[in-house]
Write an enzyme that holds these catalytic residues in place. Structure first.
Site, PDB file in Angstrom:
ATOM      1  N   HIS A 338       0.813  -1.219   0.000  1.00 47.81           N
ATOM      2  CA  HIS A 338       0.000   0.000   0.000  1.00 47.81           C
ATOM      3  C   HIS A 338       0.845   1.268   0.000  1.00 47.81           C
ATOM      4  O   HIS A 338       0.302   2.373   0.003  1.00 47.81           O
ATOM      5  CB  HIS A 338      -0.919  -0.041   1.234  1.00 47.81           C
ATOM      6  CG  HIS A 338      -2.144   0.795   1.117  1.00 47.81           C
ATOM      7  ND1 HIS A 338      -2.444   1.806   2.005  1.00 47.81           N
ATOM      8  CD2 HIS A 338      -3.161   0.781   0.225  1.00 47.81           C
ATOM      9  CE1 HIS A 338      -3.587   2.373   1.670  1.00 47.81           C
ATOM     10  NE2 HIS A 338      -4.040   1.777   0.587  1.00 47.81           N
ATOM     11  N   LYS A 340       2.920   4.402  -1.253  1.00 44.99           N
ATOM     12  CA  LYS A 340       2.846   5.258  -2.442  1.00 44.99           C
ATOM     13  C   LYS A 340       4.024   6.234  -2.383  1.00 44.99           C
ATOM     14  O   LYS A 340       3.974   7.219  -1.641  1.00 44.99           O
ATOM     15  CB  LYS A 340       1.532   6.040  -2.482  1.00 44.99           C
ATOM     16  CG  LYS A 340       0.276   5.154  -2.414  1.00 44.99           C
ATOM     17  CD  LYS A 340      -0.562   5.549  -1.246  1.00 44.99           C
ATOM     18  CE  LYS A 340      -1.826   4.779  -1.024  1.00 44.99           C
ATOM     19  NZ  LYS A 340      -2.132   3.586  -1.702  1.00 44.99           N
ATOM     20  N   ASP A 345      16.096  11.849  -8.677  1.00 41.54           N
ATOM     21  CA  ASP A 345      17.189  12.798  -8.475  1.00 41.54           C
ATOM     22  C   ASP A 345      16.721  14.156  -8.967  1.00 41.54           C
ATOM     23  O   ASP A 345      15.903  14.261  -9.881  1.00 41.54           O
ATOM     24  CB  ASP A 345      18.446  12.340  -9.202  1.00 41.54           C
ATOM     25  CG  ASP A 345      18.313  12.402 -10.704  1.00 41.54           C
ATOM     26  OD1 ASP A 345      18.886  13.312 -11.320  1.00 41.54           O
ATOM     27  OD2 ASP A 345      17.611  11.534 -11.276  1.00 41.54           O
ATOM     28  N   HIS A 668      -9.700   9.910   1.328  1.00 41.37           N
ATOM     29  CA  HIS A 668      -8.645   8.903   1.224  1.00 41.37           C
ATOM     30  C   HIS A 668      -7.392   9.339   1.987  1.00 41.37           C
ATOM     31  O   HIS A 668      -6.374   8.656   1.974  1.00 41.37           O
ATOM     32  CB  HIS A 668      -8.320   8.658  -0.254  1.00 41.37           C
ATOM     33  CG  HIS A 668      -7.489   7.442  -0.501  1.00 41.37           C
ATOM     34  ND1 HIS A 668      -6.142   7.499  -0.796  1.00 41.37           N
ATOM     35  CD2 HIS A 668      -7.818   6.125  -0.512  1.00 41.37           C
ATOM     36  CE1 HIS A 668      -5.674   6.273  -0.975  1.00 41.37           C
ATOM     37  NE2 HIS A 668      -6.659   5.415  -0.802  1.00 41.37           N
ATOM     38  N   LYS A 670      -4.604  10.168   4.858  1.00 38.56           N
ATOM     39  CA  LYS A 670      -4.038   9.436   5.993  1.00 38.56           C
ATOM     40  C   LYS A 670      -3.136  10.410   6.745  1.00 38.56           C
ATOM     41  O   LYS A 670      -1.911  10.400   6.595  1.00 38.56           O
ATOM     42  CB  LYS A 670      -3.231   8.226   5.527  1.00 38.56           C
ATOM     43  CG  LYS A 670      -4.048   7.170   4.757  1.00 38.56           C
ATOM     44  CD  LYS A 670      -4.001   7.368   3.290  1.00 38.56           C
ATOM     45  CE  LYS A 670      -4.586   6.229   2.502  1.00 38.56           C
ATOM     46  NZ  LYS A 670      -5.923   5.822   2.790  1.00 38.56           N
ATOM     47  N   ASP A 675      -1.803  19.871  17.548  1.00 36.63           N
ATOM     48  CA  ASP A 675      -1.487  21.202  18.096  1.00 36.63           C
ATOM     49  C   ASP A 675      -0.883  22.157  17.072  1.00 36.63           C
ATOM     50  O   ASP A 675      -0.177  23.109  17.443  1.00 36.63           O
ATOM     51  CB  ASP A 675      -0.537  21.075  19.297  1.00 36.63           C
ATOM     52  CG  ASP A 675      -1.136  20.301  20.458  1.00 36.63           C
ATOM     53  OD1 ASP A 675      -2.373  20.275  20.569  1.00 36.63           O
ATOM     54  OD2 ASP A 675      -0.367  19.713  21.246  1.00 36.63           O
TER      55      ASP A 675
END
Length: 817
Positions: A338, A340, A345, A668, A670, A675
């Site tokens: 999973h 990604k 360079d 989708h 994550k 704070d």
């Protein structure tokens, strides 16, 4: 015996067991020398049961929190000497040590030993030989024992961590991890794949400047286009037919090329282009088309690059060698790669002589595939003849197609770019994975030999630069997917890894979330595709929680943080943004099962909060402390809008959604912000699959700006603050001074009130205007006792017959948690 809360860190060592007997063997109680001889004889000839293979586990209540390696040749006196660093947030009466004999399928219990939790609460170190008892807690003949060492450190006694936030520029990062924190980095944060010029909120930052949004796919296109030596990609899905540049007002030379064309062109120029794409083993070929259960295009992508200079490897999620046959099959067919990432360079920020280059990496939630391109406007119908005509994505509605019209499924996601030493850690992760599953190891460029062309890891910003970042890389991955993990538990522990039943795991993403939650002072803001876990604390409502094994701590850590703040009389607020439902037909068994787990997770958290409020005699809505949202859009029809040639069948969810002109925006992301000073961005969902380490492979980064912290009387107003405010502007359609203090009661009540209003507009039978904002109250009701039910009159999601709170299903929890 009373169950007591262990909330902190448990340092445990399992040294050895002695005088063991095995009730499953005829020689199980014979003298040790005789047993070793018989078992060794059987093992060498392949007769009988062979050698006894022993391991030990540690349980707290209904949760397994530790497991040793298997010892093969010591049926009487196995020696493990394994150390465990265990984050715990469990109610338990005892710490339970079980000794088991591994079998080809399952295991046989030898016995259990118990250490009362109350003995740990003083914080003193305990070393003891505990009697091993049978399943009925009766003494066993021969008097077997297990030698253990334990010390518990309560969070409340952690003066340097609990509630301290990022305490200063010298904050060392998350301990006991494979990758160290790297100072002197630069980070760019991205909301969605693209930001059009029309999205331009003025968000003041410290120093008098204003926040500037990054444009993810433009930056990825530029990075790939300008690479001269290497382009390394990992993905759950990589689709060659997408275009990265779709904004007609921001075109680039070559911007009309597809991703596949771009990568082939770079490879033909001599750039080393390597792809690790998850191999969906459900992929089959039928009628000349290649299909997979998850529609990742993996076989199509491999075929596209076959015979070209691009090396594309379809990478199955192979189990670690130590897994049982059943667990190995589950991982191979149910679990994914999973991560990604894009690694290239890149030219130097300040040009140097000799054409020196550096490494730049992208990490986050966006795969380079179809259905991902979107902007902050998340249109349902208005881009079907432009940006989404050839990229119509709607897997929730059967038969959906651009030729039948919208609504498409809008896509909200978060990504990041890392420059500096931490970018090399992303590269090293790729190299470890390639050496394990990529095939030809010589295809990896030897960057040490290219030090005159690509400079070694070094800061890109001075530490005292006001815009410098410190970045730490985290993963969920095991030895089945990653080369070079230590082979012994001792070496694994020194590398910040977790050893188990003959497998080695990096689960530092979960550790990073726990660490950040524990250090939080004022508020937490989460966006995630899933939110379920801490099943050991769920109510036994039609299930056996111990059978679910969604054991990660994140939901429980959040609820215990809120409880602590309530007890201290301090404000604290947690905002969680989720999709309305997991992607797929909402009434399907898998979606309904996940919604059921999600409801149980919410209810566990709200129950903790309700009990704390009752104990302090505070008459408050639990949503003043913890509040859940989803995203949705609704659009009136405009003149000149795309007119499809066909239409959906009458009476279907598709037809209802098209008529009502509404649909969820799929979250989708994550991400977690703490704070306004610390952020985690990656590929990992808040579920067991992503946080386990032995299931889906994941990658994430945690970062902060040392000059923009809540220290010395200052308030964090750096890039993380600007990013959160930009997200809130996207979701709420406005900015307000209350948003500067998310922990305040005024802020959380304002946001809840706006989201309640937007939900009412979204769910209404009438449509007069576009929705003024996308943030919708998650459609559940929370009682003052902490019970979670559907809203009155809203049992089902709009335009569906899918229950909002889910239904218990028959699918294996391993798949849906």
């Amino acid at each position: 015996m009373a169950h007591l809360l262990l909330h902190g860190t448990l340092e445990a060592t399992i040294l050895e067991a002695d005088h063991l007997s095995n009730p499953t063997r005829a020689t199980g109680a014979a003298p040790g020398i005789f047993r070793k001889f018989v078992e060794g004889f059987e093992d060498s000839l392949g007769l009988g049961k062979g050698a006894t293979r022993l391991y030990a586990t540690i349980d707290l209540g209904r949760a397994r929190v530790g497991r040793t390696r298997v010892v093969d040749d010591e049926p009487v006196n196995p020696r493990w000497y394994e150390v465990f660093h265990i984050y715990c947030a469990h109610f338990a009466a005892d710490v339970v040590f079980s000794v088991k004999a591994a079998q080809p399928i399952g295991a046989t219990l030898i016995g259990r030993a118990y250490l009362p939790v109350r003995e740990l609460l003083s914080g003193e170190a305990i070393e003891r030989r505990l009697d091993i008892l049978d399943a009925g807690r009766r003494r066993i003949s021969h008097g077997p024992t297990i030698h253990v060492r334990l010390q518990f450190r309560d969070v409340a006694g952690d003066r340097h961590g609990w509630g301290r936030g990022v305490s200063g520029a010298r904050y060392p990062g998350v301990p006991y991890t494979f990758f160290s924190q790297r100072p002197g980095c630069r980070v760019t944060l991205y909301q969605d794949a693209h930001v059009p010029d029309a999205f331009a909120p003025r968000i003041p930052l410290a120093g008098g400047g204003y926040y500037r949004q990054g444009r993810c796919w433009e930056d990825v296109f530029d990075a790939i286009s300008n690479a001269k030596h290497l382009i390394y990609l990992t993905g759950w899905s990589v689709y060659t037919e997408i275009t990265l540049i779709r904004d007609g007002t921001r075109q680039r030379p070559g911007g009309d090329a597809t991703l596949g064309e771009l990568l082939k062109r770079k490879a033909s120029e001599g750039v080393r282009v390597l792809l690790l794409v998850w191999d969906d083993r459900t992929s089959v070929e039928s009628l000349g088309m290649k299909w997979g259960f998850m529609s990742t295009h993996d076989a199509e992508t491999a075929d596209y690059f076959r015979g070209t200079d691009v090396r594309c490897v379809l990478c199955p999620r192979n189990p670690d060698a130590g897994r049982s046959a059943i667990m190995g099959a589950q991982i191979a067919y149910m679990i994914t790669h999973h991560q990604k990432t894009v690694i290239v360079d890149h030219d130097m920020p300040v040009p140097r002589g000799g054409g020196s280059r550096r490494i730049v990496s992208f990490v986050g939630g966006l795969d380079l595939c179809d259905g991902r391109y979107d902007t902050q406007f998340h249109s349902l119908f208005r881009t079907l003849d432009t940006a989404h005509h050839s990229d119509f994505h709607q897997p929730n509605l059967d038969g959906a197609a651009v030729t039948k019209g919208g609504p498409r499924e809008p896509w909200h996601d978060i990504h990041s770019k890392i420059e500096g030493p931490a970018a090399w850690d992303v590269l090293y992760n790729f190299e470890q994975r390639w050496r394990k599953q990529g095939g030809d190891k010589d295809l990896l460029l030897d960057l040490k030999a290219m030090a005159d062309l690509i400079i070694p890891p070094s800061p890109v910003m001075f530490p005292d630069d006001g815009e410098a970042w410190s970045v730490q890389l985290f993963r969920s991955i095991d030895g089945g997917a990653c080369f070079g993990f230590p082979s012994t538990p001792e070496a694994a522990a020194r590398s910040g890894l977790v050893s188990g039943k003959n497998n080695t795991i990096d689960r530092s993403i979960q550790d990073a979330y726990i660490h950040a939650i524990r250090r939080a002072k004022n508020f937490i803001y989460i966006e995630n595709q899933y939110f379920l876990g801490s099943s050991f604390a769920w109510k036994a409502d039609g299930i056996r929680p111990e059978d679910i094994e969604a054991l990660h701590l994140i939901p429980r850590e959040i609820s215990l943080k809120i409880v602590n703040k309530i007890e201290a009389g301090e404000r604290f607020a947690v905002y969680v943004v989720l999709p309305m439902w997991p992607e797929g037909p909402p009434a399907s068994g898998s979606v309904q099962a996940i919604l059921d787990w999600q409801r149980r997770t919410m209810e566990m958290m709200y129950y903790d909060i309700a009990v704390a409020l009752e104990a302090k005699r505070i008459n408050a809505d639990p949503r003043d402390y913890l509040t859940f949202f989803c995203l949705g859009n609704r659009e009136v029809k405009l003149n000149g809008e795309y007119e499809p040639a066909g239409r959906p069948l009458d009476g279907t969810d598709y037809a209802k959604a098209q008529k009502a002109r509404r649909f969820m925006i799929y979250v989708h992301s994550k991400m977690m912000i703490v704070d306004d000073e610390y952020i985690i961005v990656g590929s990992a969902n808040i579920n067991q699959r992503s946080m386990d380490g032995g299931r889906d492979s994941e990658i994430a980064m945690g970062a902060f700006q040392p000059c923009h912290l809540n220290t010395k009387g200052l308030v964090a107003r750096g890039q993380i603050h600007g990013f959160r405010m930009s997200l809130w502007y996207e979701h709420l359609g406005m900015l307000h001074d209350n948003f500067l203090n998310p922990e305040s009661l005024e802020c959380v009540q304002r946001v809840n009130k706006m989201a309640d209003k937007y939900w009412d507009l979204y769910a209404s039978d009438e449509l007069n205007d576009d929705l003024p904002g996308h943030l919708l109250t998650y459609p559940v009701r929370v009682t003052k006792e902490g019970t979670v039910t559907e809203l009155p009159g809203a049992k089902f999601f709009p335009d569906t017959q899918a229950p909002v709170i889910g239904t218990k299903g028959n699918l294996p929890p391993f798949l849906t948690t």
